[in-house]
Design a protein around this motif. Sequence first.
Motif, PDB file in Angstrom:
ATOM      1  N   MET A 150      15.786 -20.692   1.452  1.00 17.13           N
ATOM      2  CA  MET A 150      17.093 -20.561   2.108  1.00 17.13           C
ATOM      3  C   MET A 150      17.425 -19.087   2.270  1.00 17.13           C
ATOM      4  SD  MET A 150      20.825 -21.963   0.797  1.00 17.13           S
ATOM      5  CE  MET A 150      20.318 -23.681   0.810  1.00 17.13           C
ATOM      6  N   ASN A 151      17.732 -18.626   3.511  1.00 13.83           N
ATOM      7  CA  ASN A 151      18.029 -17.212   3.714  1.00 13.83           C
ATOM      8  C   ASN A 151      19.426 -16.869   3.238  1.00 13.83           C
ATOM      9  OD1 ASN A 151      19.911 -17.834   5.775  1.00 13.83           O
ATOM     10  ND2 ASN A 151      18.293 -17.827   7.329  1.00 13.83           N
ATOM     11  N   THR A 152      19.736 -15.571   3.256  1.00 11.80           N
ATOM     12  CA  THR A 152      21.011 -15.101   2.701  1.00 11.80           C
ATOM     13  C   THR A 152      22.198 -15.697   3.432  1.00 11.80           C
ATOM     14  OG1 THR A 152      19.980 -13.042   2.048  1.00 11.80           O
ATOM     15  CG2 THR A 152      22.364 -13.071   2.146  1.00 11.80           C
ATOM     16  N   PHE A 153      22.141 -15.707   4.772  1.00 10.83           N
ATOM     17  CA  PHE A 153      23.263 -16.237   5.528  1.00 10.83           C
ATOM     18  C   PHE A 153      23.468 -17.718   5.220  1.00 10.83           C
ATOM     19  CE2 PHE A 153      22.811 -12.784   8.944  1.00 10.83           C
ATOM     20  CZ  PHE A 153      23.760 -12.022   8.305  1.00 10.83           C
ATOM     21  N   SER A 154      22.386 -18.469   5.058  1.00  6.81           N
ATOM     22  CA  SER A 154      22.503 -19.890   4.741  1.00  6.81           C
ATOM     23  C   SER A 154      23.149 -20.085   3.380  1.00  6.81           C
ATOM     24  CB  SER A 154      21.123 -20.550   4.771  1.00  6.81           C
ATOM     25  OG  SER A 154      20.570 -20.502   6.065  1.00  6.81           O
ATOM     26  N   ARG A 155      22.767 -19.217   2.415  1.00  8.79           N
ATOM     27  CA  ARG A 155      23.374 -19.325   1.085  1.00  8.79           C
ATOM     28  C   ARG A 155      24.871 -19.061   1.135  1.00  8.79           C
ATOM     29  NH1 ARG A 155      18.765 -16.408  -0.521  1.00  8.79           N
ATOM     30  NH2 ARG A 155      19.994 -14.504  -0.752  1.00  8.79           N
ATOM     31  N   ILE A 156      25.276 -18.027   1.897  1.00  9.53           N
ATOM     32  CA  ILE A 156      26.700 -17.710   1.999  1.00  9.53           C
ATOM     33  C   ILE A 156      27.443 -18.859   2.659  1.00  9.53           C
ATOM     34  CG2 ILE A 156      28.392 -16.158   3.034  1.00  9.53           C
ATOM     35  CD1 ILE A 156      26.328 -13.949   2.805  1.00  9.53           C
ATOM     36  N   ILE A 161      28.504 -16.663  14.503  1.00  4.27           N
ATOM     37  CA  ILE A 161      27.101 -16.243  14.597  1.00  4.27           C
ATOM     38  C   ILE A 161      26.267 -17.346  15.248  1.00  4.27           C
ATOM     39  CG2 ILE A 161      25.030 -15.782  13.208  1.00  4.27           C
ATOM     40  CD1 ILE A 161      26.881 -14.284  11.233  1.00  4.27           C
ATOM     41  N   ALA A 162      26.561 -18.581  14.882  1.00  2.00           N
ATOM     42  CA  ALA A 162      25.809 -19.712  15.427  1.00  2.00           C
ATOM     43  C   ALA A 162      26.124 -19.958  16.896  1.00  2.00           C
ATOM     44  CB  ALA A 162      26.100 -20.966  14.601  1.00  2.00           C
ATOM     45  N   ASP A 163      27.375 -19.702  17.291  1.00  3.14           N
ATOM     46  CA  ASP A 163      27.787 -20.018  18.664  1.00  3.14           C
ATOM     47  C   ASP A 163      28.878 -19.046  19.123  1.00  3.14           C
ATOM     48  OD1 ASP A 163      28.435 -21.124  21.099  1.00  3.14           O
ATOM     49  OD2 ASP A 163      28.701 -23.165  20.359  1.00  3.14           O
ATOM     50  N   PRO A 164      28.487 -17.835  19.560  1.00  6.01           N
ATOM     51  CA  PRO A 164      29.489 -16.849  20.008  1.00  6.01           C
ATOM     52  C   PRO A 164      30.370 -17.345  21.154  1.00  6.01           C
ATOM     53  CG  PRO A 164      27.349 -15.807  19.693  1.00  6.01           C
ATOM     54  CD  PRO A 164      27.130 -17.285  19.595  1.00  6.01           C
TER      55      PRO A 164
END
Length: 335
Positions: free
Chosen positions: A1-7, A252-255
């Motif tokens: 799991m990357n950092t953004f996913s963890r946050i 971030i996912a959908d600007p």
Amino acid sequence: MNTFSRIKTLAAATLLACAAAPALAADLVPIKFSLNSSISADAAPYLLALERGYFKQAGLDVTIDASSGSGEAVTRVASGVYQMGSADFATLVEFAGRQPAVSPKAVLVVYDRAPQAVISLAAANIKKPADLVGKTVGGGTTDGPARLFPALLASAGVSKDAVKWRQVSPQIRDSMLLTKQVDAVVGNDYTTWFNLKPRGLKPEDVNILEYADFGLDVYSNSIIASQAMLKDDPDAVKRFVAAAMKGWQDAIADPQAAAKTLTNRDKLIDGPLEAERLAWVLDHKVKTPHALKYGIGSIDPQRMEKNIATVAESFGLPSVPSVATVYDGRFAPGK
């Protein structure tokens, strides 16, 4: 799991805990949140969190208002009229150096790279701060780029008296550059560039001198909170940060979806342009190598201490605030 996913997972868990026992409207904690500018791309993640009910799920009744700049946002929060806000870090440091007893604190640094810049038309041949000598520069009064401009000159060894300063409102600043009433303007790069782009300018038509490239690699837009809020209800601050971060993750996912919140507020706003501006902000200011590795909101204490010292020296502050005076680390990723 990357950092953004963890946050994102941590933020969602915080909101889920709040939603498990939904509060009545009367039980919601009221928070007035001041933006550090007018309604534009960098406001979209907060508006998205508001529209999608993340703040309400967190037990908060949030009101979001525009402002004339970071100076006004910091003053609003310091006065207690607003409990939280978004403000440029350097502007916050300046305020804390002069009024530490009432200064708000940053609770989450969103922009790891500063957006402040000197923008000029390529024909003016302004490629470094020294090229501003004898030039006329336009800027506002309370916004972060204008307030930090003297610090840029000092850092570059340019006398403030060698540059002609012209105070202009943000609404007409970029038009004055286009009509050559000023040689350059100071503003957030993502603001001025995307104001100029619809006028037909191409990247090669402008020179953008980012403060961060000339000795002012200062943290920038941050979520701030009043001392009273931090003392009386830190849990509400924590829940606000979690909800706001979910808004940033959604942006971030959908600007484009985030930018739509702006047109919902003002039909005259150019939604596609704001979506492009927001994507640029996310790529250049938020998703830096440091943030990608450690998470949005993660800070380097030594860098922050150096930032504070630089701002204090450049502004001639009567005292140099400590990191603890301007920053409360309880709300950073993983806390």
